[in-house]
Design a protein around this motif. Structure first.
Motif, PDB file in Angstrom:
ATOM      1  N   LEU A   1      55.457  22.266  44.518  1.00  0.00           N
ATOM      2  CA  LEU A   1      54.289  21.727  43.808  1.00  0.00           C
ATOM      3  C   LEU A   1      53.701  20.586  44.823  1.00  0.00           C
ATOM      4  CD1 LEU A   1      54.808  22.531  40.067  1.00  0.00           C
ATOM      5  CD2 LEU A   1      53.426  23.613  42.009  1.00  0.00           C
ATOM      6  N   TYR A   2      54.810  19.709  44.785  1.00  0.00           N
ATOM      7  CA  TYR A   2      54.146  18.357  45.661  1.00  0.00           C
ATOM      8  C   TYR A   2      53.707  18.849  47.180  1.00  0.00           C
ATOM      9  CZ  TYR A   2      55.948  14.767  42.558  1.00  0.00           C
ATOM     10  OH  TYR A   2      56.200  13.923  41.244  1.00  0.00           O
ATOM     11  N   LYS A   3      54.442  19.641  47.609  1.00  0.00           N
ATOM     12  CA  LYS A   3      54.008  19.844  49.289  1.00  0.00           C
ATOM     13  C   LYS A   3      52.774  20.645  49.120  1.00  0.00           C
ATOM     14  CE  LYS A   3      55.541  22.202  53.470  1.00  0.00           C
ATOM     15  NZ  LYS A   3      56.150  21.247  54.437  1.00  0.00           N
ATOM     16  N   GLY A   4      52.604  21.481  48.124  1.00  0.00           N
ATOM     17  CA  GLY A   4      51.390  22.172  47.965  1.00  0.00           C
ATOM     18  C   GLY A   4      50.149  21.304  47.888  1.00  0.00           C
TER      19      GLY A   4
ATOM     20  N   LEU B   1      52.378  31.208  43.149  1.00  0.00           N
ATOM     21  CA  LEU B   1      51.684  30.402  42.261  1.00  0.00           C
ATOM     22  C   LEU B   1      50.692  30.654  41.839  1.00  0.00           C
ATOM     23  CD1 LEU B   1      53.437  27.169  43.350  1.00  0.00           C
ATOM     24  CD2 LEU B   1      54.630  28.795  41.580  1.00  0.00           C
ATOM     25  N   THR B   2      49.563  31.275  42.960  1.00  0.00           N
ATOM     26  CA  THR B   2      48.242  31.393  42.510  1.00  0.00           C
ATOM     27  C   THR B   2      48.024  32.896  41.692  1.00  0.00           C
ATOM     28  OG1 THR B   2      48.145  31.946  44.739  1.00  0.00           O
ATOM     29  CG2 THR B   2      47.173  29.934  44.233  1.00  0.00           C
ATOM     30  N   ALA B   3      48.938  33.610  41.990  1.00  0.00           N
ATOM     31  CA  ALA B   3      49.092  34.724  41.217  1.00  0.00           C
ATOM     32  C   ALA B   3      49.214  35.023  39.731  1.00  0.00           C
ATOM     33  CB  ALA B   3      49.542  36.049  42.094  1.00  0.00           C
ATOM     34  N   THR B   4      49.660  33.718  39.459  1.00  0.00           N
ATOM     35  CA  THR B   4      50.143  33.726  37.985  1.00  0.00           C
ATOM     36  C   THR B   4      49.155  33.466  36.913  1.00  0.00           C
ATOM     37  OG1 THR B   4      52.223  33.128  39.093  1.00  0.00           O
ATOM     38  CG2 THR B   4      52.163  32.949  36.725  1.00  0.00           C
ATOM     39  N   LYS B   5      49.193  33.884  35.807  1.00  0.00           N
ATOM     40  CA  LYS B   5      48.245  33.590  34.589  1.00  0.00           C
ATOM     41  C   LYS B   5      48.780  32.376  34.131  1.00  0.00           C
ATOM     42  CE  LYS B   5      47.884  37.190  32.133  1.00  0.00           C
ATOM     43  NZ  LYS B   5      48.310  38.747  32.380  1.00  0.00           N
ATOM     44  N   SER B   6      47.884  31.348  33.851  1.00  0.00           N
ATOM     45  CA  SER B   6      48.601  30.104  33.395  1.00  0.00           C
ATOM     46  C   SER B   6      49.447  30.171  31.918  1.00  0.00           C
ATOM     47  CB  SER B   6      47.319  29.006  33.043  1.00  0.00           C
ATOM     48  OG  SER B   6      46.521  29.384  31.988  1.00  0.00           O
ATOM     49  N   SER B   7      48.940  31.231  31.206  1.00  0.00           N
ATOM     50  CA  SER B   7      49.788  31.402  29.921  1.00  0.00           C
ATOM     51  C   SER B   7      51.149  31.822  30.176  1.00  0.00           C
ATOM     52  CB  SER B   7      48.977  32.466  29.035  1.00  0.00           C
ATOM     53  OG  SER B   7      48.906  33.705  29.843  1.00  0.00           O
ATOM     54  N   ASP B   8      51.292  32.372  31.512  1.00  0.00           N
ATOM     55  CA  ASP B   8      52.721  32.934  31.759  1.00  0.00           C
ATOM     56  C   ASP B   8      53.723  31.803  32.105  1.00  0.00           C
ATOM     57  OD1 ASP B   8      51.885  35.144  30.895  1.00  0.00           O
ATOM     58  OD2 ASP B   8      51.643  36.317  32.801  1.00  0.00           O
ATOM     59  N   ILE B   9      53.110  30.675  32.766  1.00  0.00           N
ATOM     60  CA  ILE B   9      54.050  29.689  33.408  1.00  0.00           C
ATOM     61  C   ILE B   9      55.008  29.215  32.492  1.00  0.00           C
ATOM     62  CG2 ILE B   9      53.907  27.485  34.499  1.00  0.00           C
ATOM     63  CD1 ILE B   9      50.903  27.755  35.118  1.00  0.00           C
ATOM     64  N   THR B  10      54.870  28.957  31.564  1.00  0.00           N
ATOM     65  CA  THR B  10      56.118  28.183  30.653  1.00  0.00           C
ATOM     66  C   THR B  10      57.330  28.995  30.761  1.00  0.00           C
ATOM     67  OG1 THR B  10      54.522  26.816  29.474  1.00  0.00           O
ATOM     68  CG2 THR B  10      56.806  27.226  28.470  1.00  0.00           C
ATOM     69  N   SER B  11      56.829  30.560  30.329  1.00  0.00           N
ATOM     70  CA  SER B  11      58.131  31.617  30.219  1.00  0.00           C
ATOM     71  C   SER B  11      58.860  31.497  31.634  1.00  0.00           C
ATOM     72  CB  SER B  11      57.834  32.719  29.343  1.00  0.00           C
ATOM     73  OG  SER B  11      56.713  33.132  30.391  1.00  0.00           O
TER      74      SER B  11
ATOM     75  N   ILE C   1      45.072  24.802  39.799  1.00  0.00           N
ATOM     76  CA  ILE C   1      46.395  25.545  39.589  1.00  0.00           C
ATOM     77  C   ILE C   1      47.787  24.962  39.504  1.00  0.00           C
ATOM     78  CG2 ILE C   1      47.641  27.876  39.960  1.00  0.00           C
ATOM     79  CD1 ILE C   1      44.854  28.976  40.832  1.00  0.00           C
ATOM     80  N   LEU C   2      47.847  24.307  40.532  1.00  0.00           N
ATOM     81  CA  LEU C   2      49.282  23.597  41.213  1.00  0.00           C
ATOM     82  C   LEU C   2      49.465  22.618  39.911  1.00  0.00           C
ATOM     83  CD1 LEU C   2      49.023  23.151  44.963  1.00  0.00           C
ATOM     84  CD2 LEU C   2      50.479  24.869  43.583  1.00  0.00           C
ATOM     85  N   LEU C   3      48.234  21.824  39.532  1.00  0.00           N
ATOM     86  CA  LEU C   3      48.465  20.733  38.466  1.00  0.00           C
ATOM     87  C   LEU C   3      48.875  21.312  37.196  1.00  0.00           C
ATOM     88  CD1 LEU C   3      45.205  18.390  39.179  1.00  0.00           C
ATOM     89  CD2 LEU C   3      47.961  17.730  39.467  1.00  0.00           C
ATOM     90  N   THR C   4      48.422  22.537  36.900  1.00  0.00           N
ATOM     91  CA  THR C   4      48.754  23.341  35.643  1.00  0.00           C
ATOM     92  C   THR C   4      50.047  23.712  35.748  1.00  0.00           C
ATOM     93  OG1 THR C   4      46.564  24.360  35.652  1.00  0.00           O
ATOM     94  CG2 THR C   4      48.251  25.094  34.099  1.00  0.00           C
ATOM     95  N   TRP C   5      50.626  24.055  36.828  1.00  0.00           N
ATOM     96  CA  TRP C   5      52.180  24.491  36.977  1.00  0.00           C
ATOM     97  C   TRP C   5      52.910  23.209  36.915  1.00  0.00           C
ATOM     98  CZ3 TRP C   5      55.384  28.464  37.861  1.00  0.00           C
ATOM     99  CH2 TRP C   5      54.890  29.606  38.038  1.00  0.00           C
TER     100      TRP C   5
END
Lengths: 155, 366
Positions: A111-114, A84-94, A128-132
């Motif tokens: 995400l909840y557990k994290g 999750l932390t290695a991902t760019k935030s612009s890629d998350i939706t796809s 990052i988790l909140l963005t996810w």
């Protein structure tokens, strides 16, 4: 008059069947071998170093260790957080759209557990988790949240 | 499509509702009482109140011949016989349970009814001629948690029940001396009382809110608190099920469901409007929603209650009409507790009635 207020006695304590433990309520889950998840973590790291984030995410979310103990669960959480932390935030939706419904639900559980773990709160991971979380829910609707709350199998 | 009929029946949550077979009577379980409404075809007028329970009435059912059964958190069930002067005579049922009664339904042939309870038991009740009262037999094993719903197979022998431990189970409710020997079904051939004919656990272990037999009786569907509905096609006695289909949705959890035909299910719950699912032995999917807020552009009519007006003045210092922020774009303004078939055409359900926490009963044409 006796000293005991008999109307206030909890009669259920004398009935062994009166409650079910968390283990009894757990629906059947496959047993977990710790070594398998160590191998899985290796595999995910390999995929990450090759830059194949999509496959790494799917691999990490495919078989959550529902039947594992806390140690296995904590180490798998670490694996998922690495992805999750290695991902760019612009890629998350796809990325979220490419997951199956089951994997989306597992993602929300992680995400909840994290967010409730020390690891997820440190090093700027919380943002990052909140963005996810926000981008996942925009895609999936509230179903995965309901399933996270109601599922007796925990990650 | 004609418009839904909306009945505003007050401000209290409605736990359950039931129409008589000819729709001339509507019974509504509201707090400790059961309010009857008489329908003359044009409007519903309040009738008598059945007020013998002293805790919340949890469930109500009207039999085809007009007998009403109610059950309540006071651990009792009452059977109300209609009298010649249009009053009702209550008869107490010997339930012998030590926790609240949660759910009651008449068997299709009206000789029995089943009461689910928090006492980890289902009480199957039948009339004993010689003593002139209703007695019960308990289905206990292997139930270990609260029963939230019970439903009858069309043959009036089998009972399906959903419980808070995530299990949906099918039992035999065969009572010697009351029932004829049932025809063998896909659920089993020999069916002494309390036989467990099927035990299906929801994959998340979430509460099973409601369970229903298909019109043919050869499959069951249940809705759970994980926003899913599941349809089970059994494989025959002592064999694993032929197929189990779980449809996970992105909606809020469903509280109640009804089969429209053997291939369609309607369900409703915390999203305040009904959803339709369709499928067969090869799979199930979500197909349509009724009264969808996305399609409803006009605001639902709402009540200008004095309390809401006062809140508006208190919070915003304004008495210029009411804010409409809190009004949902669905007819029901809160969770739907019960959905029931209203009219049939052949073996298809053509309209359903719903009741909910917002104190409304709504009839949706399909």
């Amino acid at each position: 008059m006796s000293e005991i207020n008999w109307r206030r006695i909890n009669i259920d304590q004398y009935d062994p069947d009166s409650f079910m433990s968390a283990e009894e309520l757990l629906p059947p889950v496959p047993p977990v071998v710790a070594a398998d998840y160590a191998n899985l973590a290796q595999l995910v790291r390999g995929l990450l170093s090759k830059g194949d984030i999509s496959q790494a995410l799917i691999t990490a979310l495919e078989n959550p260790p529902y039947g594992g103990d806390e140690i296995v669960k904590a180490s798998h959480l670490k694996t998922v957080l690495e992805v999750l932390t290695a991902t760019k935030s612009s890629d998350i939706t796809s990325l979220v759209e490419s997951l199956s419904q089951e994997q989306q639900t597992t993602l929300i559980k992680y995400l909840y557990k994290g967010m409730s773990s020390i690891l997820g709160q440190s090093n700027g991971n919380a943002g990052i988790l909140l963005t996810w979380f926000q981008k996942t829910i925009d895609t999936t609707g509230s179903g995965p949240i309901v399933r996270h709350i109601s599922d007796r199998r925990t990650v | 499509m004609s418009q839904p009929t909306v009945l505003n029946l007050g401000h209290q949550p409605i736990a359950d509702h039931s129409f008589s077979a000819d729709h001339s009577l509507l019974a509504v379980a509201c707090e400790d009482n059961v309010q009857l409404y008489n329908n003359d075809g044009k409007s519903f007028t309040p009738g008598i109140v059945l007020g013998d329970h002293d805790k919340s009435v949890t469930s109500i059912d009207i039999s085809p011949s007009g007998r009403i059964v109610t059950c309540s958190q006071d651990r009792n069930a009452l059977v109300w016989e209609p009298q010649a002067d249009s009053s009702y005579k209550p008869t107490l049922v010997l339930l012998r349970i030590n926790r609240a009664a949660t759910f009651v339904r008449w068997s299709p042939d009206e000789t029995k009814f089943a009461v689910g309870s928090g006492a980890r038991a289902i009480a199957v009740c039948y009339f004993e001629e010689e003593n002139d009262w209703w007695v019960s037999k308990h289905i206990k094993k292997p139930i270990r948690s609260t029963i939230l719903s019970v439903t009858w197979h069309p043959n009036s022998v089998l009972i399906a029940a959903g419980s808070t431990d995530g299990h949906a189970r099918v039992f035999s409710g065969y009572i010697k001396g009351v029932d004829q020997k049932p025809q063998p079904t896909i659920w089993g051939e020999r069916l002494p009382f309390q036989t467990l004919c099927g035990d299906f656990v929801n994959h998340t272990g979430a509460w099973i809110h409601d369970v229903a037999f298909s019109p043919s009786g050869d499959s069951i569907a249940y809705c759970a608190h994980d926003s899913s509905i599941t349809v089970v096609y059994p494989g025959g006695a002592d064999r694993p099920p032929q197929a189990i289909y779980s449809v996970n949705t992105s909606f809020l959890p469903f509280k109640s469901l009804v089969w429209l035909s053997n291939n369609e299910i309607i369900t409703a719950g915390h999203d305040c409007h009904p959803y339709i699912f369709s499928g067969n032995e090869n799979g199930w999917e979500y197909t349509a929603s009724i009264d969808d807020p996305a399609d409803n552009t006009k605001e639902q009519s709402h009540e200008n209650s004095a309390l809401a007006l006062f809140k508006q003045m208190d919070l915003k210092g304004s008495d210029q009409g009411l804010s409409t922020d809190y009004i949902l774009k669905t007819i029901h303004q809160n969770t739907i507790n019960t959905i029931r078939a209203f009219t049939h055409s052949g073996d298809k359900v053509t309209s359903v009635s719903t009741s909910g926490v917002d104190g409304k009963v709504v009839i949706f044409p399909l």
